[in-house]
Design a protein around this motif. Structure first.
Motif, PDB file in Angstrom:
ATOM      1  N   ASP A 178     125.201   0.662  73.834  1.00  0.00           N
ATOM      2  CA  ASP A 178     125.040   0.218  72.967  1.00  0.00           C
ATOM      3  C   ASP A 178     125.487  -1.488  73.231  1.00  0.00           C
ATOM      4  O   ASP A 178     126.240  -1.961  74.092  1.00  0.00           O
ATOM      5  CB  ASP A 178     126.133   0.677  71.745  1.00  0.00           C
ATOM      6  CG  ASP A 178     125.915  -0.110  70.436  1.00  0.00           C
ATOM      7  OD1 ASP A 178     125.018   0.258  69.577  1.00  0.00           O
ATOM      8  OD2 ASP A 178     126.673  -1.072  70.204  1.00  0.00           O
ATOM      9  N   LEU A 179     124.797  -2.343  72.599  1.00  0.00           N
ATOM     10  CA  LEU A 179     125.142  -3.883  72.711  1.00  0.00           C
ATOM     11  C   LEU A 179     126.804  -4.223  72.885  1.00  0.00           C
ATOM     12  O   LEU A 179     127.435  -4.978  73.534  1.00  0.00           O
ATOM     13  CB  LEU A 179     124.391  -4.814  71.955  1.00  0.00           C
ATOM     14  CG  LEU A 179     124.744  -6.092  72.151  1.00  0.00           C
ATOM     15  CD1 LEU A 179     124.007  -6.739  73.440  1.00  0.00           C
ATOM     16  CD2 LEU A 179     123.913  -6.948  70.853  1.00  0.00           C
ATOM     17  N   SER A 180     127.459  -3.520  71.816  1.00  0.00           N
ATOM     18  CA  SER A 180     128.925  -3.534  71.993  1.00  0.00           C
ATOM     19  C   SER A 180     129.525  -3.181  73.009  1.00  0.00           C
ATOM     20  O   SER A 180     130.575  -3.758  73.323  1.00  0.00           O
ATOM     21  CB  SER A 180     129.497  -2.802  70.640  1.00  0.00           C
ATOM     22  OG  SER A 180     129.138  -1.459  70.817  1.00  0.00           O
ATOM     23  N   GLU A 181     129.040  -2.257  74.011  1.00  0.00           N
ATOM     24  CA  GLU A 181     129.756  -1.928  75.058  1.00  0.00           C
ATOM     25  C   GLU A 181     129.578  -2.839  76.270  1.00  0.00           C
ATOM     26  O   GLU A 181     130.514  -3.033  77.113  1.00  0.00           O
ATOM     27  CB  GLU A 181     129.373  -0.705  75.422  1.00  0.00           C
ATOM     28  CG  GLU A 181     129.542   0.488  74.702  1.00  0.00           C
ATOM     29  CD  GLU A 181     129.198   1.911  75.411  1.00  0.00           C
ATOM     30  OE1 GLU A 181     129.911   2.061  76.224  1.00  0.00           O
ATOM     31  OE2 GLU A 181     128.433   2.554  74.814  1.00  0.00           O
TER      32      GLU A 181
END
Length: 203
Positions: free
Chosen positions: A190-193
């Motif tokens: 995920d982009l957040s990671e």
């Protein structure tokens, strides 16, 4: 093809039509666009070896533990780096610039890379990586698929292509007409990671 579409469409394909051959003008188009890839100080330290000889390809396949894409693809490129490109008439990289700019850049190039073997290698890796991505996206735009490879015996392949002592191999790139599509994406983080604002959190 739109650039964003090409990025989404680019996948690593390992089964190519062994009977398909890229025309010379297609290879020229692919490589001429690959040459537009950026390099630090414009040193253009990549070198592209197109392996077309069937016997050499067969030997490279052995060095790649039998992976079929090496011999079945239409175009096999070995992306190499010239570690000493910074010191080989660097003024030619700035031949179209004003003299004062060219002189300044040549001084900076030699000051930056001299006596730093690790930096020279790192720079080659960066340059070849960007060139490989350009080549893969250009291939998609031309109706081809590709497979970047580092699963091979680098020393053996270097011997087969007569790699000069001051060069290193970065990766190989297989390009051709796919026989089958790529497997579904195995799992994207995920982009957040992977996307951080202003740095990593304190521990």
């Amino acid at each position: 093809m739109d650039v964003l579409d090409a990025i989404r469409a680019r996948r690593s394909v390992r089964k190519f039509d062994p009977d398909h051959r890229m025309r010379e003008d297609e290879i020229d188009t692919l490589l001429s666009h690959t040459l537009l890839s950026p390099t630090a100080f414009n040193i253009q330290n990549w070198r592209f070896v197109a392996v077309q000889d069937a016997e050499i390809r067969a030997e490279i396949q052995k060095a790649a533990w039998g992976q079929s894409q090496v011999t079945e693809c239409s175009l096999l490129l070995v992306l190499c780096m010239d570690l000493k490109s910074w010191d080989k008439s660097p003024e030619r990289y700035w031949v179209n610039a004003p003299t004062h700019v060219s002189d300044s850049m040549v001084r900076n190039i030699r000051h930056f890379y001299r006596d730093d073997d690790l930096l020279q290698r790192d720079e080659g890796m960066r340059s070849c990586g960007m060139a490989a991505q350009t080549a893969m996206l250009a291939a998609v735009g031309m109706g081809y698929d590709s497979c970047p490879m580092d699963g091979f015996d680098f020393k053996r392949v270097g011997h087969l292509i007569n790699l000069p002592p001051d060069h290193r191999i970065c990766l190989m790139l297989c390009i051709g007409k796919p026989l089958t599509g790529a497997h579904p994406r195995a799992g994207q983080l995920d982009l957040s990671e992977v996307f951080l604002h202003d740095g990593f959190p304190e521990r």
